[in-house]
Design a protein around this motif. Sequence first.
Motif, PDB file in Angstrom:
ATOM      1  N   LEU A  47       0.951  -1.104  -0.291  1.00 38.23           N
ATOM      2  CA  LEU A  47      -0.188   0.164   0.439  1.00 38.23           C
ATOM      3  C   LEU A  47       0.997   0.764  -0.144  1.00 38.23           C
ATOM      4  CD1 LEU A  47      -2.495  -1.519   2.709  1.00 38.23           C
ATOM      5  CD2 LEU A  47      -3.232  -0.259   1.210  1.00 38.23           C
ATOM      6  N   ASP A  48       1.284   1.493  -0.990  1.00 34.73           N
ATOM      7  CA  ASP A  48       1.144   3.317  -1.098  1.00 34.73           C
ATOM      8  C   ASP A  48       0.610   4.549  -0.667  1.00 34.73           C
ATOM      9  OD1 ASP A  48       2.330   5.981  -1.531  1.00 34.73           O
ATOM     10  OD2 ASP A  48       2.952   5.066  -4.308  1.00 34.73           O
ATOM     11  N   ALA A  49       1.375   4.356   0.802  1.00 35.07           N
ATOM     12  CA  ALA A  49      -0.008   6.186   1.466  1.00 35.07           C
ATOM     13  C   ALA A  49       0.990   7.341   0.896  1.00 35.07           C
ATOM     14  CB  ALA A  49       0.316   5.606   2.974  1.00 35.07           C
ATOM     15  N   ALA A 124       4.420   4.632   4.134  1.00 33.50           N
ATOM     16  CA  ALA A 124       3.842   6.164   3.694  1.00 33.50           C
ATOM     17  C   ALA A 124       4.879   7.310   3.948  1.00 33.50           C
ATOM     18  CB  ALA A 124       3.394   6.233   5.284  1.00 33.50           C
ATOM     19  N   THR A 125       4.809   7.997   2.415  1.00 32.20           N
ATOM     20  CA  THR A 125       5.669   9.296   2.210  1.00 32.20           C
ATOM     21  C   THR A 125       5.583   9.940   2.778  1.00 32.20           C
ATOM     22  OG1 THR A 125       4.689   9.312   0.005  1.00 32.20           O
ATOM     23  CG2 THR A 125       6.282   7.511   0.404  1.00 32.20           C
ATOM     24  N   ALA A 126       5.331  11.653   2.032  1.00 34.48           N
ATOM     25  CA  ALA A 126       6.151  12.152   2.597  1.00 34.48           C
ATOM     26  C   ALA A 126       4.549  13.444   3.472  1.00 34.48           C
ATOM     27  CB  ALA A 126       5.815  13.820   1.318  1.00 34.48           C
ATOM     28  N   GLU A 167      14.929   6.379   1.236  1.00 31.04           N
ATOM     29  CA  GLU A 167      14.497   4.995   0.629  1.00 31.04           C
ATOM     30  C   GLU A 167      13.241   5.121  -0.373  1.00 31.04           C
ATOM     31  OE1 GLU A 167      13.388   1.980   4.448  1.00 31.04           O
ATOM     32  OE2 GLU A 167      12.842   4.146   4.555  1.00 31.04           O
ATOM     33  N   GLU A 168      12.502   6.178   0.106  1.00 32.61           N
ATOM     34  CA  GLU A 168      11.602   6.665  -1.546  1.00 32.61           C
ATOM     35  C   GLU A 168      12.158   6.338  -2.357  1.00 32.61           C
ATOM     36  OE1 GLU A 168       9.430   9.705  -0.452  1.00 32.61           O
ATOM     37  OE2 GLU A 168       8.329   9.337  -1.829  1.00 32.61           O
ATOM     38  N   GLY A 169      13.329   7.644  -2.295  1.00 26.42           N
ATOM     39  CA  GLY A 169      14.246   7.769  -3.991  1.00 26.42           C
ATOM     40  C   GLY A 169      15.074   6.572  -4.451  1.00 26.42           C
TER      41      GLY A 169
HETATM   42 CA   LIG Z   1       4.329   9.186  -4.225  1.00 27.99          CA
END
Ligand SMILES: [Ca+2]
Length: 491
Positions: A47-49, A124-126, A167-169
């Motif tokens: 799941l990309d929150a 979860a991201t930014a 990590e996201e990058g």
């Molecule tokens: Ca995104």
Amino acid sequence: MKERNPWHTPLTIIIAVIGVIAIVALVTIAVLQNKPLIPKYKYGIVLDAGSSHTAMYIYEWPAEKDNNTGRVEQTHCCKVSGSGISDYASDPKLAGESLKACMRDAERFVPSERHEETPLYLGATAGMRLLNIKDSAASDRVFQAVSESLQKSPFSFQGARILSGQEEGAFGWVTVNYLDDRLEQGLETTGALDLGGASTQISFISDSFDGSESPSNYVAFRLYGNDYNLYTHSFLCYGKDQALRMALAHQTQSGPGSIVDPCFNNGYSAVKNYSVLYESPCVSGRKPSSAPQTFTHTGKGNFYECQEVVKSIFNFTECKYSQCSFNGIFQPTLQGTYGAFSAYYFVMKFLNLTDTSVPLQSVKEALARLCATPFDTLKKQHPEVKLKFLNEYCFSGTYIFTLLTEGYNFTSRTFSDIKFIKKIKGSDAGWTLGYMLNLTNMIPAEAPDTPLLPHAGYVSVITVIALVLFVLFILSLRPLWPRCSQKPQIV
Ligand SMILES: [Ca+2]
Ligand SMILES: O=c1[nH]cnc2c1ncn2[C@@H]1O[C@H](COP(=O)(O)OP(=O)(O)O)[C@@H](O)[C@H]1O
């Protein structure tokens, strides 16, 4: 008297039949030996929150392959309705509820025998990074609620957490290069550009970068026997929604009451709330003390003036390294090709500039035209486009243009090395696949042993050898061949 065919002796017939049966058996075994009996798959769910919304991705890969080395592909994607989980700070239970429809979807797409063993991750991201900065207790409550909801699913829930910008990058870079088959084959890699709502990431390999100048931008990978020194940086607040907030905040500094904004089309007008604008950590602290409750936001649609506004949210002067992108962040020299996804793709798609490599000048002209179009005309030209997005395309396009050229230093020569993409071979470009590949150890550090021959080559070689052996066998029986048909020789 009719002469008997010399080949029709019992011995030759038996030899021929046995020979044919042997060849058929050999080839059948060769074909079946290496083929999976029934196509069985394993599954993983991520799941990309994100800051603006949550999306669920289901991946599958062949179960038979040793050590899960089979190709991983996205089989299904479900968009969670409503906003991102960080918007549920005041009612965290609803964040958990919002995921339920997609989780039911997953129960249908993953065969029930596999449910229990299928790992389920939430990253979860930014949006959550910002909520965590603003109110960490609220962020904990949101995680508590979504975790409780996901634990109730039949899958093997592996936890919900905030990804670091690094990590996201890095996982976005792994995804695009994995899907392009560049890692396994040790090919030159592609850089990854990800534009979200609240942050933006840039990740690429540059020969000049070994991590020494700026260790916090360095990620080392060993994949399939190759070493990679990856440069990556995530700019918090430089996703397109937070960048818009910063641009609006900048324009409200000069005098409260109203903004006439070159980044919005002429004819656009809305009344906005000061405290809503300034509630994000990206702009908080800058609210003018004398600000009234609301301000009027109207558009005047001018790309060149908009670029000046957008430039004001970047700091191009401070740099303690040999070279920087912006805000004093080190960036090595750009190198190679780039895949730009998420909001980069949505905006460039709207501008009809995604299919081929696009000259920078064409983007500039398209943006100048878009920003100069009166808002009423734009609405008539694009009745299918949601107003929320249509309002902002002049700003978003100008922001992307400025970020890429002034921020990351793409030039008219290097800009055409960027491809704006949504999917690669059916799977979405984004951090989720790389994240799952990493957590399930699906990319080995060393290159796996490969069989000497591919399957088709193996079958052909076996068939040819069988035929040669058969012919040799028949020839070796020559002394037994019947000679009765030979004409009696006259002595
Ligand atoms: Ca995104
Ligand atoms: O159809 C579209 N047109 C324009 N922008 C879109 C469209 N669909 C999604 N977006 C934008 O893409 C961005 C996705 O960001 P995301 O939610 O992944 O945030 P994050 O990665 O910063 O956490 C948001 O700014 C969202 O508004």
